[in-house]
Design an enzyme around this catalytic site. Sequence first.
Site, PDB file in Angstrom:
ATOM      1  N   LYS A 110       0.859  -1.190   0.000  1.00  0.00           N
ATOM      2  CA  LYS A 110       0.000   0.000   0.000  1.00  0.00           C
ATOM      3  C   LYS A 110       0.893   1.238   0.000  1.00  0.00           C
ATOM      4  CE  LYS A 110      -3.790   2.287   2.397  1.00  0.00           C
ATOM      5  NZ  LYS A 110      -4.823   2.133   3.419  1.00  0.00           N
ATOM      6  N   GLY A 123      -1.079   7.780  -5.630  1.00  0.00           N
ATOM      7  CA  GLY A 123      -0.620   6.401  -5.445  1.00  0.00           C
ATOM      8  C   GLY A 123       0.218   6.192  -4.192  1.00  0.00           C
ATOM      9  N   ARG A 180     -13.830  -7.014  -2.248  1.00  0.00           N
ATOM     10  CA  ARG A 180     -14.731  -6.140  -1.498  1.00  0.00           C
ATOM     11  C   ARG A 180     -16.162  -6.283  -2.006  1.00  0.00           C
ATOM     12  NH1 ARG A 180     -10.705  -2.159  -0.216  1.00  0.00           N
ATOM     13  NH2 ARG A 180      -8.753  -3.274  -0.529  1.00  0.00           N
ATOM     14  N   ASP A 247     -16.780  -0.285  -0.675  1.00  0.00           N
ATOM     15  CA  ASP A 247     -15.461  -0.669  -1.198  1.00  0.00           C
ATOM     16  C   ASP A 247     -14.483  -0.978  -0.066  1.00  0.00           C
ATOM     17  OD1 ASP A 247     -16.026   2.295  -1.214  1.00  0.00           O
ATOM     18  OD2 ASP A 247     -13.841   2.350  -1.173  1.00  0.00           O
ATOM     19  N   ASN A 248     -14.884  -0.707   1.172  1.00  0.00           N
ATOM     20  CA  ASN A 248     -14.027  -1.053   2.312  1.00  0.00           C
ATOM     21  C   ASN A 248     -14.597  -2.226   3.111  1.00  0.00           C
ATOM     22  OD1 ASN A 248     -12.259   1.004   1.684  1.00  0.00           O
ATOM     23  ND2 ASN A 248     -13.237   2.487   3.029  1.00  0.00           N
TER      24      ASN A 248
HETATM   25  P1  AMP Z   1     -10.124   4.751   0.959  1.00  0.00           P
HETATM   26  O1  AMP Z   1     -11.127   5.729   1.469  1.00  0.00           O
HETATM   27  O2  AMP Z   1      -8.732   4.940   1.521  1.00  0.00           O
HETATM   28  O3  AMP Z   1     -10.581   3.338   1.107  1.00  0.00           O
HETATM   29  O4  AMP Z   1      -9.932   5.052  -0.608  1.00  0.00           O
HETATM   30  C1  AMP Z   1     -10.997   5.148  -1.517  1.00  0.00           C
HETATM   31  C2  AMP Z   1     -10.477   5.019  -2.923  1.00  0.00           C
HETATM   32  O5  AMP Z   1      -9.527   6.061  -3.212  1.00  0.00           O
HETATM   33  C3  AMP Z   1      -9.768   3.720  -3.218  1.00  0.00           C
HETATM   34  O6  AMP Z   1     -10.073   3.366  -4.524  1.00  0.00           O
HETATM   35  C4  AMP Z   1      -8.301   4.088  -3.080  1.00  0.00           C
HETATM   36  O7  AMP Z   1      -7.462   3.247  -3.821  1.00  0.00           O
HETATM   37  C5  AMP Z   1      -8.286   5.500  -3.607  1.00  0.00           C
HETATM   38  N1  AMP Z   1      -7.192   6.318  -3.046  1.00  0.00           N
HETATM   39  C6  AMP Z   1      -7.086   6.809  -1.779  1.00  0.00           C
HETATM   40  N2  AMP Z   1      -5.952   7.508  -1.637  1.00  0.00           N
HETATM   41  C7  AMP Z   1      -5.296   7.472  -2.814  1.00  0.00           C
HETATM   42  C8  AMP Z   1      -4.068   7.995  -3.315  1.00  0.00           C
HETATM   43  N3  AMP Z   1      -3.244   8.720  -2.546  1.00  0.00           N
HETATM   44  N4  AMP Z   1      -3.736   7.732  -4.595  1.00  0.00           N
HETATM   45  C9  AMP Z   1      -4.540   7.002  -5.390  1.00  0.00           C
HETATM   46  N5  AMP Z   1      -5.712   6.491  -5.002  1.00  0.00           N
HETATM   47  C10 AMP Z   1      -6.088   6.709  -3.741  1.00  0.00           C
HETATM   48 MG    MG Z   2     -10.472   1.614   0.696  1.00  0.00          MG
END
Ligand code: AMP
Ligand code: MG
Length: 479
Positions: A110, A123, A180, A247-248
């Site tokens: 990650k 990313g 997920r 998605d989580n």
């Molecule tokens: P999360 O709320 O962390 O579960 O993220 C929600 C979505 O945003 C997921 O598809 C993650 O992969 C994407 N995401 C979160 N932070 C980043 C980042 N810094 N760069 C690229 N994608 C991100």
């Molecule tokens: Mg997530």
Amino acid sequence: MKKEKLNQITVTNPYLTLPPLCYDKVNPTPLKNPFLIHANNNVADEIGLESSELTSDEFVIFVNGDFKLQGSEPFAMCYAGHQFGYFVERLGDGRAINIGTIGKLHLQLKGAGLTLYSRSGDGRAVLRSSIREYLMSEAIHGLNIPTSRALALIGSTQKVIREDWERGAIVLRVAPSWIRFGTFEYFAHNDKPKELKALLDFAIEESYPHLKGEEYHHFFSEVVGRTARLMAHWQSVGFNHGVMNTDNMSIAGITIDYGPFAFLDDYDIRYICNHTDRRGRYSFGNQPSIGEWNLQALMVALMGVIPKEQMEKSLARYKRLYSEHYLYLMGEKFGLDGVNDEDFELIKSGLLTLQMLQVDYTLFFRTLSRYDGDRKAILDLGLYHQPMSEWLDIYDERLKKNSMTTQTRITKMLSINPKFVLKNYMIQEAIDKAKLGDFELVDVLFKIAQNPYDEHEAYERYAMATPAQFKNQKLSCSS
Ligand code: AMP
Ligand code: MG
């Protein structure tokens, strides 16, 4: 399992047997000047990695995505999801890259750079949120709650912009499944029945192998069961996940995607750990019903392959399954030898008393674990004594009917009610020191996380109620 060196390990990539729409092959982009912050011996053991490898230079290069294990074909997974109730049709691993499977565990980096699904993100993951995920996933595991875990955490000198400049980090995390609810939603929304069915077969093979050859509705029924159990676990230990978007939500019923989570300080069913969650959709008390809401979204996604009526029947059992498991866990926390309807009232009034008197949730149960009739320690936890004293009158009556001796109950309760949970102020202390290059507290908290029922006398202060200035804080989603 036989222990091997990094260059002897061979991984497989079972997810790549799915249709190409399910993933995108992508190599990690390493961070500048990576260095090891922490590694997890137990996870190394589980994947058959020699523990001496964890301190080698090659290991840092490996976690930084710069050394491929034999057989590895890195890829990011595609998914959609309901975020705060609204459907987002394309999410996916925007900063997580899968690097192979060993036994039952899928390894994922990650913060290892851009993927096809990064959208406007970079990313990357910052040090602060990586320390949080690294420590908390081990803490949840230490509490015997299903979760992803982590093999290692590395830092770097690479600058990453959030509200301010921060440093990039990578967590090498592992899970028995990274699928997920939103993975199914993606293929349902895009009208891809072939992919949806392939994913369903894959998820069964991966997480419900005993259901192979059975009708598909059994799968949904078991996802309902595992989700209900997970919610009961979270509620019983006072864990607020904070971003229960679909998605989580893991199809395997494990805790994944650690963001602005928190353990309760004082018991408060209304507590919201996520700063951006203004209306409290993901508040502590809402988690069980959000679990059900998310299952409903999953049901809609699966309607093309599983008869709706059968899924509705399974979903209708969710509340009961949740309550049964929650009451079972709470009965254990209160030291009861079984839970009946009257006990339900005892548990409810106990929790109401905690809420009213603003008592630290974890400290209450640890103190109650040593209760032998002397009330002082428990009464002193609250703002004033009377309500707790009245509740203890009822509790005393109930204990008289308990089949266990007081000593047996005390021993049992001490093994069920943790002395420590990793509260956010503790993790923040470790983060503040880590930003100055001192990682000792990360190690201390890691050890506490692994053994939360042990005494750890040197860290008594972490077992006390949260200092007033740090109570019930909210965290930003940025990570
Ligand atoms: P999360 O709320 O962390 O579960 O993220 C929600 C979505 O945003 C997921 O598809 C993650 O992969 C994407 N995401 C979160 N932070 C980043 C980042 N810094 N760069 C690229 N994608 C991100
Ligand atoms: Mg997530």
